[in-house]
Enzyme design. Structure first.
Site, PDB file in Angstrom:
ATOM      1  N   GLU A  16       0.843  -1.206   0.000  1.00 27.25           N
ATOM      2  CA  GLU A  16       0.000   0.000   0.000  1.00 27.25           C
ATOM      3  C   GLU A  16       0.871   1.246   0.000  1.00 27.25           C
ATOM      4  OE1 GLU A  16      -3.389   0.793   3.027  1.00 27.25           O
ATOM      5  OE2 GLU A  16      -1.802   2.178   3.619  1.00 27.25           O
ATOM      6  N   THR A  47      -4.122   4.724  -1.052  1.00 25.97           N
ATOM      7  CA  THR A  47      -5.152   5.198  -0.121  1.00 25.97           C
ATOM      8  C   THR A  47      -5.857   6.438  -0.670  1.00 25.97           C
ATOM      9  OG1 THR A  47      -3.682   6.600   1.161  1.00 25.97           O
ATOM     10  CG2 THR A  47      -3.850   4.298   1.862  1.00 25.97           C
ATOM     11  N   GLY A 107     -14.889   4.736   5.423  1.00 26.52           N
ATOM     12  CA  GLY A 107     -14.123   5.932   5.786  1.00 26.52           C
ATOM     13  C   GLY A 107     -14.539   6.433   7.157  1.00 26.52           C
ATOM     14  N   ASP A 108     -13.767   7.361   7.673  1.00 25.84           N
ATOM     15  CA  ASP A 108     -14.057   7.971   8.978  1.00 25.84           C
ATOM     16  C   ASP A 108     -14.384   9.445   8.766  1.00 25.84           C
ATOM     17  OD1 ASP A 108     -13.568   5.683  10.594  1.00 25.84           O
ATOM     18  OD2 ASP A 108     -11.438   5.921  10.153  1.00 25.84           O
ATOM     19  N   ALA A 126     -19.725   0.777   3.994  1.00 26.34           N
ATOM     20  CA  ALA A 126     -18.977   0.274   2.842  1.00 26.34           C
ATOM     21  C   ALA A 126     -19.899  -0.557   1.946  1.00 26.34           C
ATOM     22  CB  ALA A 126     -17.801  -0.562   3.322  1.00 26.34           C
ATOM     23  N   TYR A 146     -11.297  -6.680   9.952  1.00 25.67           N
ATOM     24  CA  TYR A 146     -10.632  -6.318  11.206  1.00 25.67           C
ATOM     25  C   TYR A 146     -10.490  -7.536  12.120  1.00 25.67           C
ATOM     26  CZ  TYR A 146     -11.889  -1.829   9.313  1.00 25.67           C
ATOM     27  OH  TYR A 146     -12.003  -0.757   8.460  1.00 25.67           O
TER      28      TYR A 146
HETATM   29  P1  FAD Z   1     -17.782  -0.677   7.189  1.00 24.92           P
HETATM   30  O1  FAD Z   1     -17.594  -2.018   6.625  1.00 24.92           O
HETATM   31  O2  FAD Z   1     -18.942   0.133   6.694  1.00 24.92           O
HETATM   32  O3  FAD Z   1     -17.915  -0.853   8.779  1.00 24.92           O
HETATM   33  C1  FAD Z   1     -17.844   0.278   9.645  1.00 24.92           C
HETATM   34  C2  FAD Z   1     -18.515  -0.070  10.976  1.00 24.92           C
HETATM   35  O4  FAD Z   1     -19.931  -0.144  10.793  1.00 24.92           O
HETATM   36  C3  FAD Z   1     -18.118  -1.417  11.549  1.00 24.92           C
HETATM   37  O5  FAD Z   1     -18.155  -1.310  12.948  1.00 24.92           O
HETATM   38  C4  FAD Z   1     -19.206  -2.367  11.051  1.00 24.92           C
HETATM   39  O6  FAD Z   1     -19.364  -3.512  11.880  1.00 24.92           O
HETATM   40  C5  FAD Z   1     -20.420  -1.455  11.077  1.00 24.92           C
HETATM   41  N1  FAD Z   1     -21.412  -1.753  10.038  1.00 24.92           N
HETATM   42  C6  FAD Z   1     -21.167  -2.114   8.749  1.00 24.92           C
HETATM   43  N2  FAD Z   1     -22.336  -2.252   8.076  1.00 24.92           N
HETATM   44  C7  FAD Z   1     -23.322  -1.952   8.952  1.00 24.92           C
HETATM   45  C8  FAD Z   1     -24.754  -1.902   8.855  1.00 24.92           C
HETATM   46  N3  FAD Z   1     -25.390  -2.207   7.718  1.00 24.92           N
HETATM   47  N4  FAD Z   1     -25.468  -1.539   9.962  1.00 24.92           N
HETATM   48  C9  FAD Z   1     -24.835  -1.239  11.134  1.00 24.92           C
HETATM   49  N5  FAD Z   1     -23.470  -1.288  11.279  1.00 24.92           N
HETATM   50  C10 FAD Z   1     -22.728  -1.633  10.203  1.00 24.92           C
HETATM   51  N6  FAD Z   1      -9.763   5.093   5.399  1.00 24.92           N
HETATM   52  C11 FAD Z   1      -9.637   6.122   4.527  1.00 24.92           C
HETATM   53  O7  FAD Z   1     -10.183   7.213   4.761  1.00 24.92           O
HETATM   54  N7  FAD Z   1      -8.903   5.986   3.358  1.00 24.92           N
HETATM   55  C12 FAD Z   1      -8.293   4.836   3.030  1.00 24.92           C
HETATM   56  O8  FAD Z   1      -7.651   4.743   1.985  1.00 24.92           O
HETATM   57  C13 FAD Z   1      -8.400   3.722   3.930  1.00 24.92           C
HETATM   58  N8  FAD Z   1      -7.826   2.526   3.634  1.00 24.92           N
HETATM   59  C14 FAD Z   1      -8.014   1.456   4.470  1.00 24.92           C
HETATM   60  C15 FAD Z   1      -7.478   0.218   4.114  1.00 24.92           C
HETATM   61  C16 FAD Z   1      -7.652  -0.892   4.951  1.00 24.92           C
HETATM   62  C17 FAD Z   1      -7.087  -2.229   4.534  1.00 24.92           C
HETATM   63  C18 FAD Z   1      -8.360  -0.750   6.178  1.00 24.92           C
HETATM   64  C19 FAD Z   1      -8.531  -1.937   7.098  1.00 24.92           C
HETATM   65  C20 FAD Z   1      -8.902   0.478   6.540  1.00 24.92           C
HETATM   66  C21 FAD Z   1      -8.739   1.592   5.694  1.00 24.92           C
HETATM   67  N9  FAD Z   1      -9.291   2.835   5.995  1.00 24.92           N
HETATM   68  C22 FAD Z   1      -9.162   3.892   5.130  1.00 24.92           C
HETATM   69  C23 FAD Z   1      -9.997   3.053   7.280  1.00 24.92           C
HETATM   70  C24 FAD Z   1     -11.521   2.789   7.169  1.00 24.92           C
HETATM   71  O9  FAD Z   1     -12.108   3.761   6.355  1.00 24.92           O
HETATM   72  C25 FAD Z   1     -12.081   2.834   8.581  1.00 24.92           C
HETATM   73  O10 FAD Z   1     -11.602   1.746   9.326  1.00 24.92           O
HETATM   74  C26 FAD Z   1     -13.574   2.976   8.695  1.00 24.92           C
HETATM   75  O11 FAD Z   1     -13.879   3.305  10.059  1.00 24.92           O
HETATM   76  C27 FAD Z   1     -14.369   1.720   8.371  1.00 24.92           C
HETATM   77  O12 FAD Z   1     -14.369   1.417   7.058  1.00 24.92           O
HETATM   78  P2  FAD Z   1     -15.012   0.022   6.545  1.00 24.92           P
HETATM   79  O13 FAD Z   1     -14.994   0.060   5.097  1.00 24.92           O
HETATM   80  O14 FAD Z   1     -14.405  -1.109   7.243  1.00 24.92           O
HETATM   81  O15 FAD Z   1     -16.516   0.249   7.083  1.00 24.92           O
END
Ligand code: FAD
Length: 286
Positions: A16, A47, A107-108, A126, A146
């Site tokens: 990455e 990223t 994303g956050d 996501a 995670y």
């Molecule tokens: P999701 O899969 O949407 O999950 C987020 C939270 O919501 C989790 O607690 C999940 O259990 C919960 N959830 C999911 N779906 C639902 C639903 N339908 N109802 C209720 N709860 C739900 N961030 C950036 O800004 N840019 C990047 O380039 C970036 N790259 C990353 C690469 C990797 C490999 C990783 C592991 C993380 C990266 N991140 C990046 C950070 C990521 O954006 C954060 O960890 C963010 O908080 C969660 O993203 P996610 O896609 O896992 O979210």
């Protein structure tokens, strides 16, 4: 691909990079990529700034990887800050650049966005972004996972339920959050196998080469730090060169153990350091 000396299998090796903050520094990342290119990683992921702040740079760097380095690019993309219209624009841009792989993330909340704006986002999770990309078509989609649960999830089981939802939508690869304790990863792998998740699992390894690295990205990730690693950090707190070497060796031990356990995907969080990536690659590739 690297060859696993323990199992004889081929292992997907990827890394990455992140876009530099200053526009002028974009050539530095190209130099980093030129220095990684000859390792022939299976893909390099790029990223995406929180809230889409540097989406153009992500696309530009992904294009360089895909079209100049001739390595598969995996462009990260986040749901935060995205609307249906911007998603279409971003996907068309990637399509034009022949980038066909996306890591779809929620994303956050960026510091510039209020809680209210964050709560009102068009694509909530996501999985919603994955649906949007699927509707557009033509992309291979990866997602995040995670081993020690997402920090907002009450427990791993709750998080896994939503991970399954992402996979059922057609995610083909999962990249893990960084972890430093392989046992946690092995338990996670068992759980996703039991759930029938078939997406390829890529283990995310972050070499800790600076003492202050733990204070920033690692503490936000919620990944636990084993005593062996925290002892190294304490030992080398005044010795940057010693920390760099000890951090690389720790990462190499982690990867070696993963290979011994038959893991078929290794993803290195390079922190834009080609030399570190190369040292790890040279130690584990056969
Ligand atoms: P999701 O899969 O949407 O999950 C987020 C939270 O919501 C989790 O607690 C999940 O259990 C919960 N959830 C999911 N779906 C639902 C639903 N339908 N109802 C209720 N709860 C739900 N961030 C950036 O800004 N840019 C990047 O380039 C970036 N790259 C990353 C690469 C990797 C490999 C990783 C592991 C993380 C990266 N991140 C990046 C950070 C990521 O954006 C954060 O960890 C963010 O908080 C969660 O993203 P996610 O896609 O896992 O979210």
């Amino acid at each position: 691909m690297i060859h696993n000396r323990y199992t004889g299998e081929e292992v997907c090796f990827s890394c990455e990079v992140f876009p530099p903050k200053r526009d002028d520094d974009i050539y530095e990342i190209f130099q980093t990529l030129d220095a990684i290119e000859d390792l022939k990683p299976d893909y390099i992921s790029v990223t995406y700034g929180a809230g889409g702040s540097n989406s153009k740079k992500t696309a530009k760097i992904s294009s360089y990887i895909q079209n100049v380095c001739d390595v598969e690019a995996l462009a990260h993309m986040t749901a935060v800050g995205m609307t249906k219209d911007t998603l279409k624009e971003r996907l068309e841009e990637l399509q034009k650049k022949a980038v066909r792989r996306i890591l779809a993330l929620r994303g956050d909340r960026p510091r510039t966005m209020t809680e209210e704006e964050f709560e009102q986002r068009e694509f909530r999770y996501a999985s919603d972004l994955i649906r949007g990309i699927k509707d557009f078509g033509d992309f291979r989609i990866a997602a995040a996972c995670y081993p020690e649960k997402h920090p907002e999830s009450p427990d791993l089981e709750a998080d896994l339920k939503y991970l399954k939802e992402k996979c059922d939508l057609g995610v083909e690869e999962l990249i893990t959050q960084m972890f430093f304790d392989n046992e946690k990863f092995y338990r996670f792998r068992e759980r996703i196998d039991e759930m029938g998740i078939k997406a390829e699992l890529h283990a995310g390894i972050m070499p800790i080469t600076k003492v202050n690295q733990l204070g920033t990205s690692v503490s936000l990730s919620g990944s636990s730090v084993p005593t062996e690693l925290s002892n190294l950090i304490a030992k080398y707190s005044e010795d940057p060169a010693g920390m760099r070497q000890a951090g690389i060796e720790y990462a190499i031990r982690q990867v070696d153990d993963l290979l011994r356990h038959g893991i078929t995907g290794i993803h290195i969080y390079t922190m834009n350091k080609a030399d570190v990536t190369r040292e790890i690659y040279n130690a584990v590739a056969h």
